[in-house]
Design a protein around this motif. Structure first.
Motif, PDB file in Angstrom:
ATOM      1  N   ALA A  27      26.431 -14.062  -1.202  1.00 44.25           N
ATOM      2  CA  ALA A  27      25.175 -14.080  -0.445  1.00 44.25           C
ATOM      3  C   ALA A  27      24.672 -12.655  -0.257  1.00 44.25           C
ATOM      4  N   VAL A  28      23.365 -12.491  -0.377  1.00 48.25           N
ATOM      5  CA  VAL A  28      22.715 -11.219  -0.061  1.00 48.25           C
ATOM      6  C   VAL A  28      22.123 -11.363   1.335  1.00 48.25           C
ATOM      7  N   MET A  29      22.612 -10.568   2.271  1.00 48.20           N
ATOM      8  CA  MET A  29      22.156 -10.617   3.655  1.00 48.20           C
ATOM      9  C   MET A  29      21.080  -9.543   3.858  1.00 48.20           C
ATOM     10  N   VAL A  30      19.878  -9.986   4.185  1.00 50.24           N
ATOM     11  CA  VAL A  30      18.749  -9.069   4.367  1.00 50.24           C
ATOM     12  C   VAL A  30      18.590  -8.755   5.845  1.00 50.24           C
ATOM     13  N   ILE A  31      18.549  -7.457   6.175  1.00 49.77           N
ATOM     14  CA  ILE A  31      18.442  -7.018   7.560  1.00 49.77           C
ATOM     15  C   ILE A  31      17.199  -6.145   7.720  1.00 49.77           C
ATOM     16  N   ASP A  32      16.431  -6.402   8.749  1.00 48.97           N
ATOM     17  CA  ASP A  32      15.268  -5.577   9.086  1.00 48.97           C
ATOM     18  C   ASP A  32      15.777  -4.254   9.661  1.00 48.97           C
ATOM     19  N   SER A  62      30.397  -0.495   3.425  1.00 44.21           N
ATOM     20  CA  SER A  62      30.572   0.615   2.495  1.00 44.21           C
ATOM     21  C   SER A  62      29.219   0.896   1.852  1.00 44.21           C
ATOM     22  N   PRO A  63      28.527   1.977   2.273  1.00 45.91           N
ATOM     23  CA  PRO A  63      27.203   2.230   1.703  1.00 45.91           C
ATOM     24  C   PRO A  63      27.284   2.495   0.200  1.00 45.91           C
ATOM     25  N   ALA A  64      26.494   1.732  -0.548  1.00 46.15           N
ATOM     26  CA  ALA A  64      26.430   1.922  -2.002  1.00 46.15           C
ATOM     27  C   ALA A  64      25.276   2.847  -2.360  1.00 46.15           C
ATOM     28  N   THR A  65      24.189   2.789  -1.554  1.00 45.88           N
ATOM     29  CA  THR A  65      23.065   3.708  -1.724  1.00 45.88           C
ATOM     30  C   THR A  65      22.701   4.282  -0.359  1.00 45.88           C
ATOM     31  N   TRP A  66      21.892   5.348  -0.380  1.00 44.61           N
ATOM     32  CA  TRP A  66      21.466   5.975   0.873  1.00 44.61           C
ATOM     33  C   TRP A  66      19.971   6.297   0.749  1.00 44.61           C
ATOM     34  N   PRO A  67      19.217   6.093   1.841  1.00 41.19           N
ATOM     35  CA  PRO A  67      17.770   6.319   1.757  1.00 41.19           C
ATOM     36  C   PRO A  67      17.408   7.798   1.666  1.00 41.19           C
ATOM     37  N   GLY A  69      35.598 -11.317   1.400  1.00 38.10           N
ATOM     38  CA  GLY A  69      34.598 -11.445   2.457  1.00 38.10           C
ATOM     39  C   GLY A  69      34.817 -10.536   3.641  1.00 38.10           C
ATOM     40  N   HIS A  70      35.661  -9.478   3.465  1.00 36.85           N
ATOM     41  CA  HIS A  70      35.965  -8.574   4.582  1.00 36.85           C
ATOM     42  C   HIS A  70      35.126  -7.300   4.563  1.00 36.85           C
ATOM     43  N   LEU A  71      34.570  -6.943   3.414  1.00 39.12           N
ATOM     44  CA  LEU A  71      33.810  -5.698   3.281  1.00 39.12           C
ATOM     45  C   LEU A  71      32.508  -5.974   2.552  1.00 39.12           C
ATOM     46  N   SER A  72      31.437  -5.326   3.004  1.00 36.47           N
ATOM     47  CA  SER A  72      30.129  -5.527   2.376  1.00 36.47           C
ATOM     48  C   SER A  72      29.561  -4.199   1.871  1.00 36.47           C
ATOM     49  N   PRO A  73      29.226  -4.119   0.578  1.00 34.35           N
ATOM     50  CA  PRO A  73      28.481  -2.946   0.107  1.00 34.35           C
ATOM     51  C   PRO A  73      27.065  -3.002   0.669  1.00 34.35           C
ATOM     52  N   VAL A  74      26.544  -1.864   1.084  1.00 37.07           N
ATOM     53  CA  VAL A  74      25.234  -1.831   1.756  1.00 37.07           C
ATOM     54  C   VAL A  74      24.222  -1.056   0.910  1.00 37.07           C
ATOM     55  N   PHE A  75      23.058  -1.657   0.748  1.00 38.39           N
ATOM     56  CA  PHE A  75      21.959  -1.036   0.000  1.00 38.39           C
ATOM     57  C   PHE A  75      20.773  -0.867   0.937  1.00 38.39           C
ATOM     58  N   PHE A  76      20.102   0.271   0.817  1.00 38.58           N
ATOM     59  CA  PHE A  76      18.893   0.528   1.598  1.00 38.58           C
ATOM     60  C   PHE A  76      17.682   0.425   0.668  1.00 38.58           C
ATOM     61  N   GLY A  77      16.555  -0.019   1.228  1.00 34.29           N
ATOM     62  CA  GLY A  77      15.377  -0.100   0.384  1.00 34.29           C
ATOM     63  C   GLY A  77      14.172  -0.677   1.087  1.00 34.29           C
ATOM     64  N   SER A  78      13.152  -0.926   0.308  1.00 30.85           N
ATOM     65  CA  SER A  78      11.925  -1.564   0.782  1.00 30.85           C
ATOM     66  C   SER A  78      11.491  -2.566  -0.276  1.00 30.85           C
ATOM     67  N   ALA A  79      11.612  -3.857   0.057  1.00 29.16           N
ATOM     68  CA  ALA A  79      11.195  -4.888  -0.901  1.00 29.16           C
ATOM     69  C   ALA A  79       9.706  -4.766  -1.196  1.00 29.16           C
ATOM     70  N   ASP A 124      18.693  -1.346  -7.712  1.00 34.31           N
ATOM     71  CA  ASP A 124      20.053  -0.971  -7.285  1.00 34.31           C
ATOM     72  C   ASP A 124      20.859  -2.233  -6.968  1.00 34.31           C
ATOM     73  N   LEU A 125      20.238  -3.130  -6.227  1.00 35.86           N
ATOM     74  CA  LEU A 125      20.897  -4.360  -5.801  1.00 35.86           C
ATOM     75  C   LEU A 125      21.244  -5.242  -6.999  1.00 35.86           C
ATOM     76  N   LEU A 126      20.287  -5.424  -7.891  1.00 32.91           N
ATOM     77  CA  LEU A 126      20.524  -6.261  -9.073  1.00 32.91           C
ATOM     78  C   LEU A 126      21.637  -5.692  -9.952  1.00 32.91           C
ATOM     79  N   ASP A 127      21.599  -4.389 -10.172  1.00 31.43           N
ATOM     80  CA  ASP A 127      22.625  -3.754 -11.008  1.00 31.43           C
ATOM     81  C   ASP A 127      24.016  -3.924 -10.399  1.00 31.43           C
ATOM     82  N   ALA A 128      24.081  -3.880  -9.070  1.00 34.68           N
ATOM     83  CA  ALA A 128      25.371  -4.058  -8.400  1.00 34.68           C
ATOM     84  C   ALA A 128      25.887  -5.486  -8.573  1.00 34.68           C
ATOM     85  N   LEU A 129      24.984  -6.460  -8.519  1.00 38.48           N
ATOM     86  CA  LEU A 129      25.388  -7.850  -8.719  1.00 38.48           C
ATOM     87  C   LEU A 129      25.896  -8.067 -10.144  1.00 38.48           C
TER      88      LEU A 129
END
Length: 515
Positions: free
Chosen positions: A112-117, A170-175, A231-241, A249-254
């Motif tokens: 699952a991709v969890m989207v956070i505001d 675990s941040p995968a990208t940074w803004p 399900g214990h760790l989540s890679p985190v991506f920052f962005g603007s849809a 970045d997200l697609l390549d990681a998947l």
């Protein structure tokens, strides 16, 4: 199984990525879905939920009420290819009134991709959806959206995820930059800068980013595949849809480390995707996707084997053979014939009421997949028909929409008009809208004296005796199982105390029947 077939199945399931997108309403879930489809080359112009005119025509929100209100009320299924992988993307309803549809959808995904505001952080609906994922040990990828607006501090957001959800990040990208000055991301794995415009090393945004990344790498855990899969760790991506930053970045990681199709649990054993025998689980029914043809589509997750067009499978619930004449891949409402499908794929199967949610299709073995429940509704309403001449049409429509999971349908044993059960009032609006638009039936709702519904199991003779004593409060559900309707929590507790030989359930597992 021949070595050639085994090798083909293993090769194909390694390419599958089946995932859902979950979020609180308005976090940008549908917009992200559209941008993923565009980045994957699946659509030419992405739609925006809050845009005007043609730009608002989102692919994933295809139903009229979705476009009118700017929300998702049904799960859309979209299959496309990207990076030599086959993606099955399920865009779930964000509104809590459709939580049962979302829960069933999560039985069919591997990730699952969890989207956070970025401004609001973890919201109630996000937390509840995450809890469902945790129950199923579904790996989570986090996308922190709307970095082009005023946002919370990145470290505060990561800390909130860790503390609120008990999930390592675990941040995968940074803004790079914030709000109006947000121009791209830095990939912590490849050490590459991805920006919309050229930017120099002496740019204040680059300097700030490098300082923050140094701190993040020192303070936060590195990505660990085993911990992610558990399900214990989540890679985190920052962005603007909206600005289409961070989506690739997200697609390549998947593609790189998205989970391959998982084993699925049945009542008797675990089914691995690499098995040669075909099995499939029906997790969703959608009626009238094409109003001109009054079609009815069952969405099934292929759990194992190589499914081919024209093959015959056993419909385990009825014991009858079911021919797959025209299995289809979907792209929201658009479709194409599926000549073959493998474990992890989601296919649409046209049928005329034969298949129901929770059904298992199998090449030979009598298997029943588990984990597809019905939840007791929180709101009960009696249906009022405005035109008595359409009573037969209403009965048919209510059955079809109940099979689809729009509402739960209860037929009172005293012969009064049907009662519908829902989680939230928005479901009643959807039922009313669809009955009018798809069946030409106008209805209203009346209150009932009942506030709770519970399924009954136990000895058949004792159930019948209980029904005789409580005829006015008894109903049958869509499967013919007995349901007790209580006027209050107090009455429910009293009834349970007075009937110790019977069990009253607020969750009905598919296939559970009175015994």
């Amino acid at each position: 199984m021949s070595e050639a077939l085994s090798a083909e199945i293993n090769r194909e399931i390694a390419r599958r990525r089946t995932f859902a997108i979950i979020s609180h309403p308005d976090a940008g879930k549908t917009t992200l879905t559209e941008r993923i489809l565009r980045a994957g080359g699946a659509i030419q112009m992405a739609g925006n939920v809050r845009a005007k005119g043609e730009r608002r025509r989102t692919k994933s929100d295809w139903m009229g009420i979705e476009r009118d209100r700017g929300i998702s009320v049904v799960t859309s299924v979209m299959t496309f290819e990207y990076g030599d992988c086959v993606f099955n993307l399920l865009d779930t309803p964000g509104h809590e009134d459709f939580s049962e549809d979302t829960y069933r959808t999560l039985t069919a995904v591997d990730c699952a991709v969890m989207v956070i505001d970025a401004a609001k952080g973890i919201e109630d609906r996000t937390r509840k959806l995450f809890e469902i994922c945790r129950l199923r040990d579904i790996p989570i990828v986090t996308f922190i959206n709307k970095m082009d607006r005023e946002a919370q501090d990145c470290f505060a957001l990561l800390d909130e995820i860790a503390s609120t959800l008990a999930l390592d990040t675990s941040p995968a990208t940074w803004p790079i930059g914030r709000a109006a000055k947000f121009i791209g991301t830095y990939d912590l794995r490849t050490k590459e800068v991805h920006t919309k415009e050229p930017v120099g090393e002496d740019d204040p945004r680059i300097i700030q980013m490098r300082e923050e990344v140094e701190l993040a790498e020192a303070a936060l855990p590195e990505f660990d595949r085993e911990s992610f899969d558990a399900g214990h760790l989540s890679p985190v991506f920052f962005g603007s849809a909206m600005k289409e930053i961070g989506v690739t970045d997200l697609l390549d990681a998947l593609v790189a480390y998205g989970p391959v199709p998982r084993a699925q649990q049945t009542e008797t054993r675990e089914v691995k995707a690499s098995e040669d025998q075909v099995t499939a689980l029906v997790f969703k029914i959608q009626a009238n996707m094409d109003p001109n043809h009054r079609d009815r589509m069952a969405f099934a997750r292929v759990c194992s084997g190589r499914l081919t067009r024209g093959m015959r499978l056993k419909h385990v619930r009825t014991g009858k053979q079911f021919a797959l004449h025209t299995p289809q891949f979907f792209f929201a409402r658009d479709r194409q014939l599926a000549e073959e499908a493998f474990g992890g794929d989601v296919v649409g199967i046209p049928n005329h009421g034969t298949l129901r949610i929770g059904d298992t299709l199998s090449e030979s073995e009598d298997l029943r997949f588990t984990g597809v429940p019905h939840f007791a509704p929180e709101i009960l309403r009696r249906v009022r028909l405005d035109d008595a001449m359409k009573a037969k049409k209403l009965r048919q429509a209510l059955v079809e929409l109940a099979e689809e999971g729009v509402v739960q349908l209860f037929r009172p044993q005293d012969g009064l008009s049907p009662i519908v059960g829902v989680v939230g009032t928005l479901q009643l609006d959807v039922l009313q809208s669809r009955l009018q638009g798809e069946y030409g039936v106008s209805i209203g709702f009346e209150s009932t004296p009942y506030s709770l519904a519970r399924w009954i199991t136990g000895d058949r003779a004792k159930i019948e005796a209980f029904q005789d004593l409580n005829r006015s409060a008894m109903a049958d559900d869509l499967d013919g199982d007995s349901v007790f309707l209580a006027t209050s929590s107090f009455m429910m507790r009293r009834t349970i105390e007075m009937n110790p030989d019977l069990e009253f359930h607020d969750i009905k597992q598919i296939g559970m029947a009175s015994v």
